[in-house]
Scaffold this motif. Structure first.
Motif, PDB file in Angstrom:
ATOM      1  N   UNK A  29     -24.374  -9.150  47.286  1.00 44.18           N
ATOM      2  CA  UNK A  29     -24.447  -8.339  48.496  1.00 44.18           C
ATOM      3  C   UNK A  29     -24.888  -6.927  48.180  1.00 44.18           C
ATOM      4  N   UNK A  30     -24.674  -6.043  49.129  1.00 42.03           N
ATOM      5  CA  UNK A  30     -25.148  -4.657  49.040  1.00 42.03           C
ATOM      6  C   UNK A  30     -23.954  -3.708  48.955  1.00 42.03           C
ATOM      7  N   UNK A  31     -24.045  -2.766  48.030  1.00 40.63           N
ATOM      8  CA  UNK A  31     -22.939  -1.842  47.778  1.00 40.63           C
ATOM      9  C   UNK A  31     -23.455  -0.402  47.771  1.00 40.63           C
ATOM     10  N   UNK A  32     -22.594   0.512  48.156  1.00 42.76           N
ATOM     11  CA  UNK A  32     -22.844   1.939  47.939  1.00 42.76           C
ATOM     12  C   UNK A  32     -21.769   2.448  46.999  1.00 42.76           C
ATOM     13  N   UNK A  33     -22.122   3.451  46.198  1.00 40.80           N
ATOM     14  CA  UNK A  33     -21.153   3.866  45.191  1.00 40.80           C
ATOM     15  C   UNK A  33     -21.182   5.362  44.944  1.00 40.80           C
ATOM     16  N   UNK A  34     -20.111   5.802  44.289  1.00 41.58           N
ATOM     17  CA  UNK A  34     -19.999   7.165  43.781  1.00 41.58           C
ATOM     18  C   UNK A  34     -20.025   7.095  42.258  1.00 41.58           C
ATOM     19  N   UNK A  35     -21.005   7.762  41.678  1.00 40.47           N
ATOM     20  CA  UNK A  35     -21.158   7.821  40.217  1.00 40.47           C
ATOM     21  C   UNK A  35     -20.579   9.132  39.712  1.00 40.47           C
ATOM     22  N   UNK A  36     -19.886   9.070  38.551  1.00 36.22           N
ATOM     23  CA  UNK A  36     -19.331  10.274  37.945  1.00 36.22           C
ATOM     24  C   UNK A  36     -19.629  10.279  36.443  1.00 36.22           C
ATOM     25  N   UNK A  46     -21.224  14.341  40.166  1.00 40.04           N
ATOM     26  CA  UNK A  46     -21.055  13.258  41.152  1.00 40.04           C
ATOM     27  C   UNK A  46     -22.400  12.983  41.811  1.00 40.04           C
ATOM     28  N   UNK A  47     -22.787  11.708  41.859  1.00 40.93           N
ATOM     29  CA  UNK A  47     -24.049  11.297  42.484  1.00 40.93           C
ATOM     30  C   UNK A  47     -23.778  10.060  43.339  1.00 40.93           C
ATOM     31  N   UNK A  48     -24.359  10.026  44.538  1.00 39.96           N
ATOM     32  CA  UNK A  48     -24.258   8.851  45.399  1.00 39.96           C
ATOM     33  C   UNK A  48     -25.364   7.863  45.042  1.00 39.96           C
ATOM     34  N   UNK A  49     -25.022   6.566  45.024  1.00 44.99           N
ATOM     35  CA  UNK A  49     -26.016   5.549  44.680  1.00 44.99           C
ATOM     36  C   UNK A  49     -25.810   4.268  45.458  1.00 44.99           C
ATOM     37  N   UNK A  50     -26.627   3.274  45.154  1.00 46.09           N
ATOM     38  CA  UNK A  50     -26.486   1.953  45.769  1.00 46.09           C
ATOM     39  C   UNK A  50     -26.796   0.885  44.733  1.00 46.09           C
ATOM     40  N   UNK A  51     -26.182  -0.289  44.923  1.00 47.43           N
ATOM     41  CA  UNK A  51     -26.291  -1.379  43.961  1.00 47.43           C
ATOM     42  C   UNK A  51     -26.405  -2.676  44.761  1.00 47.43           C
ATOM     43  N   UNK A 242      -2.047  -7.272  57.739  1.00 47.55           N
ATOM     44  CA  UNK A 242      -2.218  -8.722  57.797  1.00 47.55           C
ATOM     45  C   UNK A 242      -1.599  -9.303  59.067  1.00 47.55           C
ATOM     46  N   UNK A 243      -0.506  -8.733  59.525  1.00 42.40           N
ATOM     47  CA  UNK A 243       0.133  -9.257  60.735  1.00 42.40           C
ATOM     48  C   UNK A 243      -0.360  -8.531  61.993  1.00 42.40           C
ATOM     49  N   UNK A 244      -1.387  -7.689  61.823  1.00 38.83           N
ATOM     50  CA  UNK A 244      -2.049  -6.974  62.919  1.00 38.83           C
ATOM     51  C   UNK A 244      -1.111  -5.980  63.591  1.00 38.83           C
ATOM     52  N   UNK A 245      -0.293  -5.319  62.758  1.00 34.95           N
ATOM     53  CA  UNK A 245       0.603  -4.294  63.275  1.00 34.95           C
ATOM     54  C   UNK A 245      -0.073  -2.939  63.374  1.00 34.95           C
ATOM     55  N   UNK A 246      -0.714  -2.519  62.293  1.00 36.38           N
ATOM     56  CA  UNK A 246      -1.504  -1.288  62.285  1.00 36.38           C
ATOM     57  C   UNK A 246      -2.474  -1.327  61.114  1.00 36.38           C
ATOM     58  N   UNK A 247      -3.416  -0.397  61.163  1.00 36.07           N
ATOM     59  CA  UNK A 247      -4.378  -0.222  60.069  1.00 36.07           C
ATOM     60  C   UNK A 247      -4.088   1.106  59.394  1.00 36.07           C
ATOM     61  N   UNK A 248      -4.055   1.095  58.075  1.00 36.43           N
ATOM     62  CA  UNK A 248      -3.871   2.338  57.317  1.00 36.43           C
ATOM     63  C   UNK A 248      -5.077   2.499  56.403  1.00 36.43           C
ATOM     64  N   UNK A 249      -5.905   3.526  56.693  1.00 36.98           N
ATOM     65  CA  UNK A 249      -7.063   3.836  55.872  1.00 36.98           C
ATOM     66  C   UNK A 249      -6.693   4.877  54.814  1.00 36.98           C
ATOM     67  N   UNK A 250      -7.210   4.738  53.600  1.00 34.54           N
ATOM     68  CA  UNK A 250      -7.157   5.821  52.620  1.00 34.54           C
ATOM     69  C   UNK A 250      -8.325   6.757  52.862  1.00 34.54           C
ATOM     70  N   UNK A 251      -8.077   8.042  52.675  1.00 35.06           N
ATOM     71  CA  UNK A 251      -9.122   9.069  52.809  1.00 35.06           C
ATOM     72  C   UNK A 251      -9.552   9.446  51.403  1.00 35.06           C
ATOM     73  N   UNK A 252     -10.747   9.023  51.020  1.00 31.46           N
ATOM     74  CA  UNK A 252     -11.235   9.203  49.654  1.00 31.46           C
ATOM     75  C   UNK A 252     -12.209  10.372  49.629  1.00 31.46           C
ATOM     76  N   UNK A 253     -11.884  11.395  48.852  1.00 28.63           N
ATOM     77  CA  UNK A 253     -12.764  12.558  48.702  1.00 28.63           C
ATOM     78  C   UNK A 253     -13.758  12.261  47.584  1.00 28.63           C
ATOM     79  N   UNK A 254     -14.992  12.051  47.946  1.00 30.41           N
ATOM     80  CA  UNK A 254     -16.004  11.660  46.965  1.00 30.41           C
ATOM     81  C   UNK A 254     -16.319  12.789  45.995  1.00 30.41           C
ATOM     82  N   UNK A 255     -16.044  14.029  46.393  1.00 30.31           N
ATOM     83  CA  UNK A 255     -16.345  15.160  45.519  1.00 30.31           C
ATOM     84  C   UNK A 255     -15.449  15.195  44.292  1.00 30.31           C
ATOM     85  N   UNK A 256     -14.209  14.716  44.435  1.00 30.03           N
ATOM     86  CA  UNK A 256     -13.270  14.754  43.310  1.00 30.03           C
ATOM     87  C   UNK A 256     -12.879  13.363  42.834  1.00 30.03           C
TER      88      UNK A 256
END
Length: 358
Positions: A29-36, A46-51, A242-256
């Motif tokens: 498949x198609x991916x986007x990534x953070x290179x360090x 830090x560089x943004x890329x795709x794979x 999994x039980x459809x109670x809520x969604x918890x997203x992580x906030x990922x800072x690509x700069x660090x």
């Protein structure tokens, strides 16, 4: 599709690689990534890329394209040592592994690929100390690193990649295929157990915790001081997903290269004012509790939440001490409400700000 591309990608069978050795199947498949870059254990450039990974040569081979910087950032963020490379991995039954070749402008490398302790290890034939390692492979994320085996046997990481699968956000099915949001600096994706060490910095932050929303959470204040307790919380959040109670997203800072907070969202129906409501909790490390950070993080979420959670309003708590948060919410169009949110056992909770669906 040209005849060349058709012949390259066409496979009479899904795969001619034995299932037990089809190690790269999860990466198709198609991916986007953070290179360090990594030096002395610390991340640098830090560089943004795709794979991009595909089966090729009638299903006998795994081919990928490694593009860093990505096609979308090559002009805005050019890198003198950037790569636009291709790799071929051919399964060899007699070695129970793969022969691999990788080429980019000015270089070509031959490698052999084996699997050890859940990691896919690609060893450079011209220097056995040099290895390219795929690890932490999950459905929608993986990690890759370029390492050198030192004389004492320990691995020195030279550079690394954190990848996330590209996928369209189907907001009507948030509990089947959790959407990923990207602001440029921040990436919001479903929380993972591997986020524990980063998130412990958030939930042990004594300046941050008083601004969190712990209303109706059975006495949990979200102040965690051990990795064990943090990982327990993450497992609970994933169970609720999994039980459809809520969604918890992580906030990922690509700069660090760190998770610096989380966002929780769920649909709430109730007998009070906050019904047909998307209730949002925003937990941020204290050094990110700044108006501009909050606005950048919340903007893509507020644009999509009404559809994701079939709601007529979004509600976020902001206590009076959270001055930066209040400024951000005001500029995003939220309004303070005097109505109280009804909790369990007759409890009432205030300091909610609301954004109504347009």
């Amino acid at each position: 599709m040209s005849e060349f591309v058709k012949a390259l990608l066409e496979c009479r069978e899904d795969s001619r690689i034995p299932k037990e050795y089809d190690w790269f199947a999860p990466l198709l498949g198609d991916w986007e990534f953070d290179y360090y870059d990594v030096k002395e254990g610390k991340r640098g450039r830090h560089v943004e890329g795709e794979w991009l990974f595909r089966r090729t040569l009638d299903g006998t081979c795994i081919e990928d394209l490694f593009i860093c910087p990505s096609r979308g950032t090559r002009e805005s963020d050019p890198q003198p040592d950037g790569e636009y490379g291709a790799a071929l991995r051919m399964f060899q039954p007699e070695m129970k592994g793969y022969d691999m070749v990788y080429t980019t402008r000015g270089s070509m490398s031959r490698l052999q690929v084996q699997r050890e302790e859940g990691q896919i290890i690609c060893t450079v034939l011209s220097d056995a100390r040099a290895k390219w390692v795929f690890d932490r492979i999950a459905k929608d994320t993986f990690h890759w690193k370029n390492i050198t085996v030192m004389e004492d046997g320990h691995w020195r990481t030279n550079c690394e990649v954190s990848a996330v699968r590209k996928k369209p956000a189907d907001h009507g099915k948030v509990y089947e295929d959790c959407p990923i949001f990207d602001t440029g600096r921040y990436r919001l994706r479903l929380v993972e157990e591997t986020d524990g060490a980063d998130l412990l910095k958030v939930y042990s932050d004594k300046k941050a915790v008083p601004l969190f929303n712990s209303d109706n959470c059975h006495g949990d204040t979200f102040y965690y001081t051990t990795l064990e307790r943090m990982e327990e919380a993450i497992r609970y959040w994933l169970w609720e997903y999994e039980r459809k109670g809520f969604v918890r997203w992580s906030i990922f800072d690509r700069a660090v290269g760190e998770a610096v907070g989380t966002i929780e969202l769920f649909h709430r129906d109730a007998e009070d004012y906050f019904t047909e409501c998307g209730l949002m909790r925003l937990d941020l490390r204290s050094d990110y509790e700044k108006k501009e950070c909050i606005k950048e993080i919340l903007t893509p979420m507020t644009a999509s939440a009404f559809c994701m959670f079939s709601c007529e309003m979004l509600a976020v708590k902001a206590v009076p001490e959270a001055k930066e948060r209040i400024e951000a919410l005001t500029e995003l169009g939220f309004e303070e409400r005097q109505e109280m949110l009804a909790g369990q056992n007759g409890m009432k909770y205030g300091f909610y700000w609301v954004l109504r669906k347009m």
